[in-house]
Design a protein around this motif. Sequence first.
Motif, PDB file in Angstrom:
ATOM      1  N   TRP A 182      56.098   5.290  83.286  1.00 40.21           N
ATOM      2  CA  TRP A 182      54.043   4.291  82.854  1.00 40.21           C
ATOM      3  C   TRP A 182      53.448   5.299  83.844  1.00 40.21           C
ATOM      4  O   TRP A 182      52.299   5.729  83.131  1.00 40.21           O
ATOM      5  N   VAL A 189      53.991   8.267  81.967  1.00 40.37           N
ATOM      6  CA  VAL A 189      53.057   9.063  80.936  1.00 40.37           C
ATOM      7  C   VAL A 189      51.882   8.836  81.252  1.00 40.37           C
ATOM      8  O   VAL A 189      50.906   9.513  79.845  1.00 40.37           O
ATOM      9  N   SER A 240      52.123  -0.881  86.520  1.00 37.94           N
ATOM     10  CA  SER A 240      52.193   0.542  85.887  1.00 37.94           C
ATOM     11  C   SER A 240      51.385   0.995  84.127  1.00 37.94           C
ATOM     12  O   SER A 240      50.755   0.758  83.646  1.00 37.94           O
ATOM     13  N   VAL A 241      51.944  -0.882  83.569  1.00 38.95           N
ATOM     14  CA  VAL A 241      51.906  -0.856  82.076  1.00 38.95           C
ATOM     15  C   VAL A 241      50.643  -1.347  81.616  1.00 38.95           C
ATOM     16  O   VAL A 241      50.019  -0.600  81.620  1.00 38.95           O
ATOM     17  N   CYS A 300      48.655   1.473  82.941  1.00 40.25           N
ATOM     18  CA  CYS A 300      48.649   3.247  81.734  1.00 40.25           C
ATOM     19  C   CYS A 300      47.405   2.965  80.762  1.00 40.25           C
ATOM     20  O   CYS A 300      47.252   2.907  80.519  1.00 40.25           O
ATOM     21  N   ILE A 332      50.892   1.461  74.242  1.00 39.21           N
ATOM     22  CA  ILE A 332      52.257   1.391  74.231  1.00 39.21           C
ATOM     23  C   ILE A 332      52.034   0.474  73.705  1.00 39.21           C
ATOM     24  O   ILE A 332      51.511  -0.442  72.944  1.00 39.21           O
ATOM     25  N   ALA A 359      58.328  -4.629  80.162  1.00 38.62           N
ATOM     26  CA  ALA A 359      57.007  -3.939  78.889  1.00 38.62           C
ATOM     27  C   ALA A 359      56.906  -3.897  77.943  1.00 38.62           C
ATOM     28  O   ALA A 359      55.756  -4.027  77.172  1.00 38.62           O
ATOM     29  N   ALA A 418      53.263  -4.233  76.062  1.00 35.72           N
ATOM     30  CA  ALA A 418      52.076  -3.415  75.483  1.00 35.72           C
ATOM     31  C   ALA A 418      51.618  -4.096  74.929  1.00 35.72           C
ATOM     32  O   ALA A 418      50.826  -4.862  74.440  1.00 35.72           O
TER      33      ALA A 418
END
Length: 265
Positions: free
Chosen positions: A47, A50, A100-101, A104, A108, A123, A127
């Motif tokens: 992530w 990304v 991190s998710v 980000c 996502i 994750a 999302a």
Amino acid sequence: MDYTRYETLRIARRGPDDSVLDIQMKAANGKLPTAGHAGHRELAEIWRDVGADETVRCAVLRGEGLGFSGGGDLALVQDMASDFDTRTRVWKEARDLVYSVINCDKPIVSALHGPAVGAGLVAGLLADISVAARDAKIVDGHTRLGVAAGDHAAIVWPLLCGMAKAKYYLLLCDPVSGEEAERIGLVSLAVDGEQLLPRAYEIADRLAQGSQSAIRWTKYSLNNWLRQAGPAFDTSLALEFMGFGGPDVQEGIASLRERRAPNFR
């Protein structure tokens, strides 16, 4: 950005101007993706890449084989239970995966089919838009293993489906079908299995074609609800990993290997 370094993730580009990153967790055993040492680390690291990749506007996370994710590899779980250095490293990875998710800046989309357990589920439910097959089987199995429900559970389940449902499923480890998960608000959408990827890709393409500043800043603002729950998450994660040093997890591991109910004394 060099995505070829990832061993446990199959990464491709698709969508408008190849701006959608298709991230597939590999099924190393030919059946389900499982998070071993490398898989757990890479799922936490991807992530950041990304977010840093200026050519990516959206990411789709999905699983290979019979399901979305099969949980932690038992060899990794045993190492965490028996080795302090491994336990400390994986604790940091688990913390980084969640934050991190959340942090980000790219949207996502997750596409959940079959079993959805463990680090992949972290994750998948964090999302921004989660799409599940109606017959998907979502399970948070921490207490079944003999450790506290850390990872993403305390930070997002009560916000998504309410405290009463969160406690029921997290304390008992009962499975939640994709259809039921949509009904209680645990996932964004539930669709028939054959429509899962087409619908997830359609959503990702729309996000990639939208105003990037508007979409990213909206995500950042909404995720302040999750950031406010950071202390609850940090506590749950610390208690989970303290449990990996206790006696119950040994019985939990043994019962999974022997395919029987655990006997916690």
